[in-house]
Design a protein around this motif. Structure first.
Motif, PDB file in Angstrom:
ATOM      1  N   GLY A 176      45.173  91.417 -22.260  1.00  0.00           N
ATOM      2  CA  GLY A 176      46.598  91.288 -21.978  1.00  0.00           C
ATOM      3  C   GLY A 176      46.999  92.247 -20.874  1.00  0.00           C
ATOM      4  N   GLU A 178      50.505  93.502 -18.371  1.00  0.00           N
ATOM      5  CA  GLU A 178      51.946  93.394 -18.153  1.00  0.00           C
ATOM      6  C   GLU A 178      52.415  94.586 -17.328  1.00  0.00           C
ATOM      7  N   PRO A 196      46.022  90.464 -25.782  1.00  0.00           N
ATOM      8  CA  PRO A 196      46.886  89.344 -25.382  1.00  0.00           C
ATOM      9  C   PRO A 196      47.608  88.795 -26.608  1.00  0.00           C
ATOM     10  N   GLN A 197      48.584  87.963 -26.379  1.00  0.00           N
ATOM     11  CA  GLN A 197      49.272  87.305 -27.486  1.00  0.00           C
ATOM     12  C   GLN A 197      48.386  86.188 -28.021  1.00  0.00           C
ATOM     13  N   LYS A 199      47.483  82.983 -30.444  1.00  0.00           N
ATOM     14  CA  LYS A 199      48.294  81.806 -30.740  1.00  0.00           C
ATOM     15  C   LYS A 199      48.929  81.859 -32.125  1.00  0.00           C
ATOM     16  N   GLY A 201      49.448  84.508 -33.973  1.00  0.00           N
ATOM     17  CA  GLY A 201      50.285  85.684 -34.188  1.00  0.00           C
ATOM     18  C   GLY A 201      49.475  86.895 -34.605  1.00  0.00           C
ATOM     19  N   SER A 260      51.680  96.093 -39.315  1.00  0.00           N
ATOM     20  CA  SER A 260      52.467  95.316 -38.355  1.00  0.00           C
ATOM     21  C   SER A 260      53.809  95.962 -38.054  1.00  0.00           C
TER      22      SER A 260
END
Length: 683
Positions: A176, A178, A196-197, A199, A201, A260
């Motif tokens: 990922g 940014e 990275p994100q 799919k 979650g 989380s």
């Protein structure tokens, strides 16, 4: 209610809800009889109410108890909320606008329309198939076993492939990346690298056995799409690749944090790129990756988050066959471009609009405003704002005893300066932003790739400029302390969603009134008191008023708010405290404004019939509280573990439990859950 009567009522409700949905989508010029609009609105309100729940025990469940049955969340859509329908309505009306066939003189309008038409032309899209994507990603090793009859593992450089795809398409594969504002320096940006994100979650969805069904559905969906678009490769190949995708993402998920609820700061560390290279070696050469993506050597420190991710990625790369990584990379490109998704289904107009929103939101809002300029709703909004402002002015002038006279006068001056401002965009500037994007009729994937390249380069260039104030996507009014204005987004101004002249005034104050009051109070809370009437960062409260505010605010902690739980979690925090103060104050001000309107109404007996709705046996005051609560109807899927803000049920019950008028209207006994003995009040 007997079964037959219940079924008849349900059928009638669905028909009336459908009527309201049609009315919402039509142009404001469309005429509907007063009876139809009022009946449809009543049916909507009644459909969400759960009459089996006691209003004085849990008003949210009373007002919104049936929402989850009508609009259930899912693993794919973990949050289903009433206010989200405002965006859905905007999307549907934008689709109507873009396919109207009108000639567009504006350059930006023309490009939006051309992109929309190329997207919704599924026949052309299917005829072209994968060719635009394959031609674009045409470097050796990019398409294992599909474009190349022979595929040599030793030639495959996964890092080079994913770096090239990140630089050109903006797709994060395995790594990922940014550009973010520096956490400490105000005048610079930094790169943030990490996970990275994925799919599905978070970590739990990939590794917890209770989500086996969701993972199976995800894998089967991938296999179905791969087989559909690569039929020559066979069904067995599609299933094998789908399993490879899931296996890799499950392995990647092991590097995500177990907790989380950790904040970004708690999961992030700062390192020089040279340090990253020495730590992770040649398996994951981040120095090489960043150089290829940014097209120059990075000497400054970067943020790494989460801290354990790259150690785990080294294991993934070391233990996974290159063919599997190549297949995974191929799938991520297809998924990023959504080749196998909704674009290839009939009636994909809404999906195409959401693609435009992803990349060109300001241009679409500008076009929407010019086509659906709702002057009647703007006038109603201004009228409501005048009433809210006047009500709070009277309160400031005489009722808030905890304010000193000096601070009171400053507050009155600041309130006088607050204005509503419609968020608009300059046409010339918007067209100029799209000048270098080539949009061709009937070439959807070529157009999408051109837009992705433009968008990716624009975002990467931010690394070498000073940070700009981010403009978050907003759908509701928002107070801006820097100009002391309440900003109204285009999406918000849609007729009949919140209010129509045929609805009871109680609903106008419960929705528009509450939302405006909520944002107005942001100018007078613990954060707003640091900005003066001109938007300068200058505290205008004296010490005595500040101390009194902070002392009264403790009530929101010591009283019932501290005991409010959602799904067994205590949701209280300093942010939640401020939210509770704003909610309680805003609903009280909106209700007082409604009472003032009603008290000043001539021919009150004639107006009374308009202040009720068919099918609903509630007083106008009760209807006000129901209208407020139903703004926040929501359903969260069980997979949602972390809440960014106070969950809506707690916001509704917490605010109304502070109002004596609420308890009186619903005849709640003292010490019931919605009528505690001690009330908390600042505004």
């Amino acid at each position: 209610m007997c079964a037959g009567t219940h079924h008849k009522w349900l059928l009638a409700t669905l028909v009336l809800l459908a009527s309201l949905n049609v009315a919402l989508q039509q142009s404001i010029a469309q005429n509907y009889s007063s009876g139809i609009l009022r009946m449809a609105k009543a049916a909507q309100i009644r459909a969400y109410i759960d009459p089996e729940r006691e209003a004085c025990d849990d008003f949210y469940e009373f007002a919104c108890g049936r929402w989850r049955k009508l609009h259930a969340s899912s693993a794919a859509k973990p949050r289903s909320a009433y206010l989200d329908q405002l965006q859905d309505l905007y999307v549907r009306k934008s689709a109507d606008m873009l396919q109207s066939g009108r000639q567009m003189a504006d350059t930006a309008d023309r490009k939006l329309t051309q992109f929309f038409e190329s997207c919704r032309n599924e026949v052309t899209v299917q005829q072209l198939g994968l060719s635009p994507i394959v031609d674009f990603v045409d470097f050796r090793g990019g398409w294992p076993e599909i474009k190349l009859a022979t595929w040599y593992e030793y030639e495959y450089d996964w890092l080079k492939v994913v770096a090239e795809l990140r630089r050109r398409l903006g797709v994060d594969i395995l790594i990922g990346l940014e550009v973010v504002p520096d956490y400490e320096e105000d005048d610079m940006n930094r790169l943030r690298v990490g996970a990275p994100q994925l799919k599905l979650g978070g970590k739990q969805l990939y590794l917890d056995s209770s989500y086996d069904d969701e993972r199976d559905d995800y894998r089967d969906d991938i296999a179905e799409k791969l087989h559909k678009y690569f039929p020559d490769m066979g069904e067995r190949w599609a299933k094998e690749v789908a399993q490879q995708v899931l296996d890799i993402e499950q392995h990647l998920a092991k590097g995500l944090p177990d907790n989380s609820k950790l904040t970004l700061a708690q999961m992030t560390r700062q390192r020089f790129v040279s340090e990253l290279k020495s730590v992770y070696g040649s398996y994951v050469d981040l120095n090489r990756y960043l150089t290829m993506v940014v097209n120059q050597t990075i000497y400054s420190k970067v943020y790494e988050t989460p801290e354990e991710y790259f150690s785990n990625l080294v294991e993934v790369v070391r233990d996974t066959p290159k063919l599997h990584i190549a297949n995974y990379t191929m799938w991520r490109v297809l998924d990023h471009l959504d080749f196998a998704g909704e674009i290839n289904t009939p009636h994909n107009d809404n999906w195409c609009v959401r693609k435009i929103i992803s990349f060109m939101p300001a241009q679409l809002q500008n076009m929407f405003n010019r086509n659906y300029n709702n002057i009647l709703l703007v006038n109603d909004l201004q009228s409501t704002w005048a009433d809210i402002k006047r009500t709070f002015k009277d309160e400031l002038a005489s009722e808030l005893e905890w304010l000193t006279e000096s601070t009171r006068q400053h507050a009155l001056q600041k309130l006088e300066k607050i204005r509503l401002r419609l968020i608009a965009h300059e046409d010339a500037e918007l067209a100029d932003q799209l000048r270098n994007i080539d949009i061709q009729p009937g070439q959807y994937y070529s157009n999408l790739i051109n837009i992705l390249e433009w968008d990716t380069q624009h975002k990467l260039q931010a690394l070498f400029t000073k940070p700009k104030t981010a403009q978050p996507e907003v759908r509701l009014p928002r107070y801006n302390p820097l100009n002391n204005n309440i900003e109204i987004p285009i999406v918000f101004l849609q007729s009949r969603f919140f209010w129509d002249a045929e609805y009871p005034e109680a609903l106008r104050y419960a929705t528009l009134g509450y939302l405006l009051a909520h944002e107005m109070l942001r100018g007078f809370d613990a954060a707003g008191r640091r900005y003066d009437q001109h938007g300068y960062q200058r505290s205008w409260w004296d010490a005595a008023s500040t101390e009194a505010y902070d002392e009264i605010a403790k009530c929101f902690i010591a009283n019932h708010y501290n005991n409010l739980k959602y799904r067994g979690q205590n949701m209280f925090s300093s942010t939640a405290e401020e939210q509770c103060i704003l909610d309680s104050g805003a609903v009280a001000i909106a209700q007082h404004a409604y009472q003032d309107w009603w008290s000043n109404m001539e021919d009150r007996q004639d107006k009374l019939s308009m202040e009720s709705l068919p099918l609903l046996d509630y007083t106008p005051q009760q209807l006000f509280f129901i209208g407020y609560a139903q703004l926040w109807c929501v359903d969260y899927h069980d997979s949602v573990e972390k809440f960014e803000t106070t969950p809506e049920p707690l916001r509704v019950n917490g605010a109304l439990a502070n109002l004596v008028d609420f308890a009186r209207e619903f005849k709640c006994s003292m010490s019931s859950k919605m009528h505690p003995q001690r009330k908390c009040e600042l505004f």
